[in-house]
Design a protein around this motif. Structure first.
Motif, mmCIF file in Angstrom:
data_model
loop_
_atom_site.group_PDB
_atom_site.id
_atom_site.type_symbol
_atom_site.label_atom_id
_atom_site.label_comp_id
_atom_site.label_asym_id
_atom_site.label_seq_id
_atom_site.Cartn_x
_atom_site.Cartn_y
_atom_site.Cartn_z
ATOM 1 N N CYS A 175 0.843 -1.196 0.000
ATOM 2 C CA CYS A 175 0.000 0.000 0.000
ATOM 3 C C CYS A 175 0.880 1.248 0.000
ATOM 4 C CB CYS A 175 -0.886 0.019 1.236
ATOM 5 S SG CYS A 175 -1.789 -1.519 1.513
ATOM 6 N N PHE A 187 -4.715 10.541 -3.807
ATOM 7 C CA PHE A 187 -4.927 9.134 -4.133
ATOM 8 C C PHE A 187 -4.046 8.274 -3.257
ATOM 9 C CE2 PHE A 187 -1.587 10.463 -7.151
ATOM 10 C CZ PHE A 187 -0.607 9.526 -6.896
ATOM 11 N N ASN A 188 -4.380 6.998 -3.180
ATOM 12 C CA ASN A 188 -3.489 5.988 -2.621
ATOM 13 C C ASN A 188 -3.567 4.776 -3.538
ATOM 14 O OD1 ASN A 188 -5.569 4.059 -1.356
ATOM 15 N ND2 ASN A 188 -6.061 5.984 -0.325
ATOM 16 N N VAL A 189 -2.542 3.957 -3.498
ATOM 17 C CA VAL A 189 -2.421 2.841 -4.436
ATOM 18 C C VAL A 189 -2.139 1.560 -3.671
ATOM 19 C CG1 VAL A 189 -1.112 1.924 -6.402
ATOM 20 C CG2 VAL A 189 -1.518 4.401 -6.223
ATOM 21 N N TYR A 224 -3.250 -3.257 -9.600
ATOM 22 C CA TYR A 224 -3.257 -2.077 -8.748
ATOM 23 C C TYR A 224 -4.684 -1.586 -8.575
ATOM 24 C CZ TYR A 224 1.680 -1.835 -10.098
ATOM 25 O OH TYR A 224 2.992 -2.124 -10.333
ATOM 26 N N TYR A 225 -4.988 -1.162 -7.365
ATOM 27 C CA TYR A 225 -6.275 -0.532 -7.095
ATOM 28 C C TYR A 225 -5.958 0.843 -6.539
ATOM 29 C CZ TYR A 225 -11.266 -0.525 -6.381
ATOM 30 O OH TYR A 225 -12.610 -0.256 -6.478
ATOM 31 N N CYS A 226 -6.406 1.871 -7.235
ATOM 32 C CA CYS A 226 -6.109 3.248 -6.866
ATOM 33 C C CYS A 226 -7.379 3.903 -6.335
ATOM 34 C CB CYS A 226 -5.601 4.029 -8.066
ATOM 35 S SG CYS A 226 -4.303 3.191 -9.006
ATOM 36 N N ASN A 227 -7.349 4.327 -5.088
ATOM 37 C CA ASN A 227 -8.475 5.016 -4.465
ATOM 38 C C ASN A 227 -8.258 6.513 -4.581
ATOM 39 O OD1 ASN A 227 -9.881 2.724 -3.063
ATOM 40 N ND2 ASN A 227 -7.864 2.530 -2.116
ATOM 41 N N ASP A 270 -12.322 5.205 -8.444
ATOM 42 C CA ASP A 270 -11.188 4.286 -8.333
ATOM 43 C C ASP A 270 -10.665 3.995 -9.727
ATOM 44 O OD1 ASP A 270 -11.566 3.697 -5.444
ATOM 45 O OD2 ASP A 270 -13.403 2.731 -6.138
ATOM 46 N N TYR A 300 -5.896 0.106 -17.863
ATOM 47 C CA TYR A 300 -6.614 0.521 -16.662
ATOM 48 C C TYR A 300 -8.074 0.800 -16.978
ATOM 49 C CZ TYR A 300 -5.937 5.083 -18.759
ATOM 50 O OH TYR A 300 -5.933 6.126 -19.639
ATOM 51 N N LEU A 311 -3.094 10.428 -12.173
ATOM 52 C CA LEU A 311 -2.886 8.984 -11.990
ATOM 53 C C LEU A 311 -2.676 8.282 -13.326
ATOM 54 C CD1 LEU A 311 -5.249 7.634 -9.205
ATOM 55 C CD2 LEU A 311 -2.843 7.121 -9.499
#
Length: 175
Positions: free
Chosen positions: A63, A71-73, A84-87, A107, A116, A148
Motif C-alpha cells: 500500500c 490518491f493511494n495505491v 493495482y487498485y487506486c483510491n 477508483d 486501466y 494517476l
C-alpha cells in the motif's frame, strides 16, 4: 505531522465526505514511514465495512499513501501479475489510532499489462449530490484522475516495475 514507525502494525481507516467511517483494514505493517509518504504491506487481512460486513483480502498487497496527492495505491500480488487498485481520496493523515483518509468513490483498477479502467463514476455522481461535494473537491478529483493516468502510463512511483517487488521483499522480512 506524526507518522508510524517502520515495523509497526497499524490500522487504515477510510471515511466518507460526511465524516462517517467507510472501511477499516485491520493490519498493515509499516515498511516506510515519513511525513510525506507511507508504504505498508499486508496479506490476507480482515476488512470491516461500515454496514457491518467483513471480508478477508485474498493476496499480499503493498500500500502506497502520500501526503501530497489525492490518491493511494494498493499493489496486489497475484499469480498472474500485479494488479493495482487506486483510491481517489484526500492525502493521508496519521494519529496514534490509525492512518486515515476521505474516500471520494472514484477508483482506477490497473491490470498487469498496465491497461486501466476508471470505476465507480455512478457512485461518485450519487455521493456528490447526496453529500454536496464542493466544486473545488470535484475539480481536484478529476485533475487527480489525469495525474494517476499519467503516472500509470509513465510507470512512475508505485507503478515503477520494481516498486512492488522491492517493498514485498521488505514486507516478508517484517512478518
Amino acid at each position: 505531522m506524526k507518522f508510524p514507525q517502520i515495523g509497526s502494525n497499524i490500522e487504515v481507516q477510510s471515511y466518507k465526505h460526511n465524516g462517517h467511517l467507510h472501511r477499516v483494514w485491520e493490519e498493515t505493517i509499516i515498511l516506510k514511514g515519513t511525513s510525506q509518504e507511507i508504504v505498508g504491506g499486508n496479506d490476507r487481512i480482515i476488512v470491516h465495512e461500515s454496514d457491518g460486513r467483513q471480508w478477508r483480502t485474498r493476496e499480499p498487497a503493498i500500500c502506497y499513501f502520500t501526503a501530497k496527492h489525492w490518491f493511494n495505491v494498493i499493489g496486489m500480488i497475484r499469480n498472474d501479475g500485479i494488479y493495482y487498485y487506486c483510491n481517489l481520496g484526500t492525502p493521508f493523515t496519521y494519529d496514534d489510532e490509525a492512518l486515515k483518509y476521505i474516500d471520494y468513490d472514484l477508483d482506477i483498477k490497473v491490470f498487469p499489462d498496465m491497461t486501466y479502467k476508471l470505476l465507480d463514476e455512478d457512485e461518485f455522481a450519487l455521493h456528490k449530490n447526496q453529500m454536496k461535494y464542493p466544486e473545488e473537491v470535484e475539480h481536484i478529483l478529476w485533475k487527480t484522475v489525469d495525474e494517476l493516468v499519467s503516472w500509470i502510463s509513465q510507470q512512475k512511483g508505485p507503478f515503477e516495475p520494481a516498486f512492488i517487488e522491492y517493498w514485498y521483499e521488505r514486507f516478508l522480512q517484517h512478518r
